[in-house]
Design an enzyme around this catalytic site. Structure first.
Site, PDB file in Angstrom:
ATOM      1  N   CYS A   1      46.159  35.226  41.156  1.00 53.94           N
ATOM      2  CA  CYS A   1      44.908  35.760  41.697  1.00 53.94           C
ATOM      3  C   CYS A   1      43.775  34.888  41.181  1.00 53.94           C
ATOM      4  CB  CYS A   1      44.735  37.194  41.219  1.00 53.94           C
ATOM      5  SG  CYS A   1      43.116  37.898  41.532  1.00 53.94           S
TER       6      CYS A   1
ATOM      7  N   ARG B   1      36.203  41.193  52.552  1.00 51.23           N
ATOM      8  CA  ARG B   1      37.236  42.052  51.959  1.00 51.23           C
ATOM      9  C   ARG B   1      36.619  43.323  51.387  1.00 51.23           C
ATOM     10  NH1 ARG B   1      40.273  39.874  47.322  1.00 51.23           N
ATOM     11  NH2 ARG B   1      40.776  42.080  47.353  1.00 51.23           N
TER      12      ARG B   1
ATOM     13  N   ASP C   1      32.902  43.980  37.828  1.00 51.06           N
ATOM     14  CA  ASP C   1      32.629  43.774  39.260  1.00 51.06           C
ATOM     15  C   ASP C   1      31.142  43.559  39.564  1.00 51.06           C
ATOM     16  OD1 ASP C   1      35.314  43.998  39.753  1.00 51.06           O
ATOM     17  OD2 ASP C   1      35.231  46.046  40.512  1.00 51.06           O
TER      18      ASP C   1
ATOM     19  N   LYS D   1      35.199  50.945  48.214  1.00 52.83           N
ATOM     20  CA  LYS D   1      36.483  50.269  48.465  1.00 52.83           C
ATOM     21  C   LYS D   1      37.532  50.725  47.461  1.00 52.83           C
ATOM     22  CE  LYS D   1      37.143  45.892  46.809  1.00 52.83           C
ATOM     23  NZ  LYS D   1      38.368  45.734  45.992  1.00 52.83           N
ATOM     24  N   ASN D   2      37.160  50.688  46.174  1.00 52.74           N
ATOM     25  CA  ASN D   2      38.165  50.947  45.148  1.00 52.74           C
ATOM     26  C   ASN D   2      38.476  52.426  44.959  1.00 52.74           C
ATOM     27  OD1 ASN D   2      38.436  48.243  44.853  1.00 52.74           O
ATOM     28  ND2 ASN D   2      37.233  48.081  42.965  1.00 52.74           N
TER      29      ASN D   2
ATOM     30  N   ARG E   1      46.319  38.991  36.021  1.00 51.16           N
ATOM     31  CA  ARG E   1      46.503  40.336  36.563  1.00 51.16           C
ATOM     32  C   ARG E   1      47.958  40.822  36.635  1.00 51.16           C
ATOM     33  NH1 ARG E   1      42.253  41.318  41.252  1.00 51.16           N
ATOM     34  NH2 ARG E   1      42.409  43.405  40.425  1.00 51.16           N
TER      35      ARG E   1
HETATM   36  N1  EPU Z   1      46.308  44.487  32.863  1.00 53.52           N
HETATM   37  C1  EPU Z   1      47.498  44.108  32.281  1.00 53.52           C
HETATM   38  N2  EPU Z   1      48.651  44.732  32.705  1.00 53.52           N
HETATM   39  C2  EPU Z   1      48.640  45.705  33.654  1.00 53.52           C
HETATM   40  C3  EPU Z   1      47.422  46.084  34.244  1.00 53.52           C
HETATM   41  C4  EPU Z   1      46.257  45.465  33.816  1.00 53.52           C
HETATM   42  O1  EPU Z   1      47.545  43.220  31.426  1.00 53.52           O
HETATM   43  O2  EPU Z   1      49.731  46.220  33.982  1.00 53.52           O
HETATM   44  C5  EPU Z   1      45.045  43.843  32.419  1.00 53.52           C
HETATM   45  C6  EPU Z   1      44.408  42.982  33.522  1.00 53.52           C
HETATM   46  O3  EPU Z   1      44.961  41.699  33.545  1.00 53.52           O
HETATM   47  C7  EPU Z   1      42.946  43.015  33.112  1.00 53.52           C
HETATM   48  C8  EPU Z   1      42.770  44.412  32.510  1.00 53.52           C
HETATM   49  O4  EPU Z   1      44.079  44.852  32.185  1.00 53.52           O
HETATM   50  O5  EPU Z   1      42.701  42.054  32.124  1.00 53.52           O
HETATM   51  C9  EPU Z   1      42.123  45.434  33.421  1.00 53.52           C
HETATM   52  O6  EPU Z   1      42.720  45.387  34.718  1.00 53.52           O
HETATM   53  P1  EPU Z   1      42.839  46.662  35.662  1.00 53.52           P
HETATM   54  O7  EPU Z   1      44.268  47.032  35.777  1.00 53.52           O
HETATM   55  O8  EPU Z   1      41.877  47.709  35.228  1.00 53.52           O
HETATM   56  O9  EPU Z   1      42.359  46.047  37.041  1.00 53.52           O
HETATM   57  P2  EPU Z   1      42.879  46.506  38.465  1.00 53.52           P
HETATM   58  O10 EPU Z   1      43.223  47.928  38.413  1.00 53.52           O
HETATM   59  O11 EPU Z   1      43.882  45.537  38.968  1.00 53.52           O
HETATM   60  C10 EPU Z   1      40.578  47.321  39.415  1.00 53.52           C
HETATM   61  C11 EPU Z   1      39.720  46.992  40.583  1.00 53.52           C
HETATM   62  C12 EPU Z   1      39.066  45.625  40.373  1.00 53.52           C
HETATM   63  C13 EPU Z   1      38.245  45.696  39.076  1.00 53.52           C
HETATM   64  C14 EPU Z   1      39.147  46.116  37.906  1.00 53.52           C
HETATM   65  C15 EPU Z   1      38.399  46.299  36.602  1.00 53.52           C
HETATM   66  C16 EPU Z   1      40.787  48.170  42.401  1.00 53.52           C
HETATM   67  C17 EPU Z   1      41.574  48.113  43.665  1.00 53.52           C
HETATM   68  N3  EPU Z   1      40.524  47.001  41.810  1.00 53.52           N
HETATM   69  O12 EPU Z   1      41.569  46.306  39.347  1.00 53.52           O
HETATM   70  O13 EPU Z   1      38.198  45.396  41.464  1.00 53.52           O
HETATM   71  O14 EPU Z   1      37.670  44.446  38.801  1.00 53.52           O
HETATM   72  O15 EPU Z   1      39.798  47.363  38.213  1.00 53.52           O
HETATM   73  O16 EPU Z   1      37.402  47.238  36.741  1.00 53.52           O
HETATM   74  O17 EPU Z   1      40.382  49.235  41.972  1.00 53.52           O
HETATM   75  C18 EPU Z   1      36.941  44.118  42.984  1.00 53.52           C
HETATM   76  O18 EPU Z   1      36.688  45.154  43.607  1.00 53.52           O
HETATM   77  O19 EPU Z   1      36.327  43.028  43.200  1.00 53.52           O
HETATM   78  C19 EPU Z   1      37.965  44.125  41.944  1.00 53.52           C
HETATM   79  C20 EPU Z   1      38.559  43.022  41.493  1.00 53.52           C
END
Ligand code: EPU
Length: 424
Positions: free
Chosen positions: A117, A403, A311, A22-23, A122
């Site tokens: 969320c 999802r 995850d 998915k990701n 996030r």
């Molecule tokens: N963060 C910030 N600011 C930002 C971006 C991130 O503070 O601008 C913080 C987040 O709040 C969090 C940390 O940084 O505490 C890491 O978040 P990240 O940005 O890595 O998460 P994401 O990119 O939104 C992806 C996956 C998630 C997975 C996370 C961590 C996708 C579409 N989603 O989310 O997947 O948990 O990385 O590995 O790739 C899932 O599949 O169930 C899922 C939630």
């Protein structure tokens, strides 16, 4: 709303196919916006999030269809509106992945702020900061990020971007934006997840010049245009990890065909320490387990890849609930990712949560009950618990599971689980 009915106690045997990730599929569908030529993606999982992303692309006037052979074709030659509306973004935060490609190719983008969320706050501040360093002007109006190139620019420009924390979709947005930017972009503190490397491979197949993907420092030389490509989405390590935990918990012997053991080192190491046998075999992973009663619970701390994935936290916790001994699980990535705990307690688990830390005391048995799915991975942990619990477990709000898992109950039935869907 659909429910899953699970009668626990069956050992799992046989073979199942791991779907595409998915990701990885979600950013790759957005990457198709970077080219005027058609892009074909193979091994795209059949999931609600993928359907939402296809809807998002079509909403922009892009042709995005799945053909009979399962491949997804995206043709972004023309675009009517470079916009990701709130109605779609609120159901799937990954919609923020449209921001980088839209800005890079069309010079403008209007993307809704994701809002709240279930698993944590996030924010997307790092995405905004990085793209601004590349020459975008981003203002917030009426709940939307309105982005355009700064005055006098016709393309984004390369930049050195060091994020405050490791962000997966942030790194992906920068990678896609930098592929079409003028000059060199250096991403420091980049996420190293296999999904990032897979996106980079797709972009390279489109003509991008990228080095260092899979490490924390990625160097991109922007090019003027990208061409179409055909790419196969990498196998879903979280889906595979979920089935590994399910088999470890129930006992049995299962081959996860297409599973990538090399993407699951941290999880596999813990499963082996618990007492399950996990082997990388040709084109798959084989797991054999005597069942949870003979396994020893394992503590872990979630971190960025290659550490233990957030995850997989909920699913491994379900296993710890019925393994022997006490374990401590620390969630460091998201502040509210223990919502499965209250539901696991309803099944008879013994867990105490204090902030980021959960302490689990293994119990000899769980007993089936009605539980509610609160988010995607929490749902998966409840399925695992239901597979070992005595009697019937009813999982409500299955749309969370849908999802991100491709035909989970059919795959589990195929290896002997007693699980069925009841549509309301
Ligand atoms: N963060 C910030 N600011 C930002 C971006 C991130 O503070 O601008 C913080 C987040 O709040 C969090 C940390 O940084 O505490 C890491 O978040 P990240 O940005 O890595 O998460 P994401 O990119 O939104 C992806 C996956 C998630 C997975 C996370 C961590 C996708 C579409 N989603 O989310 O997947 O948990 O990385 O590995 O790739 C899932 O599949 O169930 C899922 C939630």
């Amino acid at each position: 709303m659909d429910k899953l009915l699970i009668r626990g106690g069956r050992r799992l045997h046989g073979e199942l196919l791991v779907s595409g990730a998915k990701n990885a599929a979600l950013p790759q569908l957005c990457a198709a916006l970077l080219s005027a030529d058609p892009v074909t993606l193979h091994n795209v999982p059949r999931l609600q999030d993928v359907r939402t992303m296809l809807k998002l692309l079509r909403n922009m006037g892009v042709a995005a269809e799945r053909s009979d052979d399962g491949a997804v074709h995206v043709d972004a030659r023309v675009l009517s509106t470079p916009e990701a509306p709130y109605e779609l973004v609120k159901t799937m935060r990954a919609s923020v992945l449209a921001l980088g490609p839209l800005l890079a190719r069309f010079g403008e983008a209007t993307v809704s702020l994701p809002g709240g969320c279930a698993i944590g706050s996030r924010p997307v501040d790092q995405h905004v900061r990085g793209l601004s360093a590349m020459g975008a002007e981003i203002v917030l109006e009426h709940g939307y990020m309105i982005a355009r190139l700064s005055a006098g620019r016709t393309r984004l420009k390369g930049a050195r971007i060091t994020t405050d924390m490791v962000t997966v979709t942030g790194t992906e947005n920068f990678l896609m934006a930098a592929a079409l930017a003028e000059g060199e972009t250096l991403l420091e503190n980049a996420a190293q997840e296999p999904e990032i490397a897979d996106l980079a491979e797709m972009l390279i197949a489109m003509g991008a010049r990228i080095e260092g993907h899979g490490s924390s420092r990625i160097r991109i030389q922007g090019v003027e245009r990208l061409h179409g490509c055909s790419h196969r989405v990498v196998a879903d390590r979280i889906e595979a990890g979920t089935f590994l935990c399910a088999v470890a918990a129930t006992g049995g012997d299962v081959l996860l065909r297409h599973g990538r053991a090399d993407h699951l080192d941290a999880v596999i190491e813990k499963l082996r320490a618990a007492g399950a046998e996990v082997q990388a075999v040709q084109d798959g992973i084989r797991v054999q387990s005597p069942g949870s009663a003979k396994l020893c619970a394992q503590g872990f701390r979630t971190t960025e890849y290659p550490g233990f994935p957030t995850d997989m936290q909920a699913q491994f916790m379900a296993l710890n609930c019925i393994a022997q001994g006490r374990s401590t699980v620390t969630e460091t990535i998201f502040e509210n990712r223990f919502m499965h705990v209250d539901e696991l307690l309803r099944l008879g688990a013994r867990i105490q949560v204090d902030g980021k830390v959960a302490v689990i005391e293994g119990v000899a048995r769980l007993s089936g009950a009605t539980v509610t799915a609160t988010d995607l991975r929490a749902s998966a942990s409840l399925v695992i618990a239901g597979l070992v619990a005595d009697g019937e477990t009813v999982l409500e709000h299955v749309h969370h599971l849908d999802r991100g898992y491709d035909c989970m109950e059919a795959k589990l039935r195929g290896i002997g689980a007693d699980i069925e869907r009841a549509s309301a």
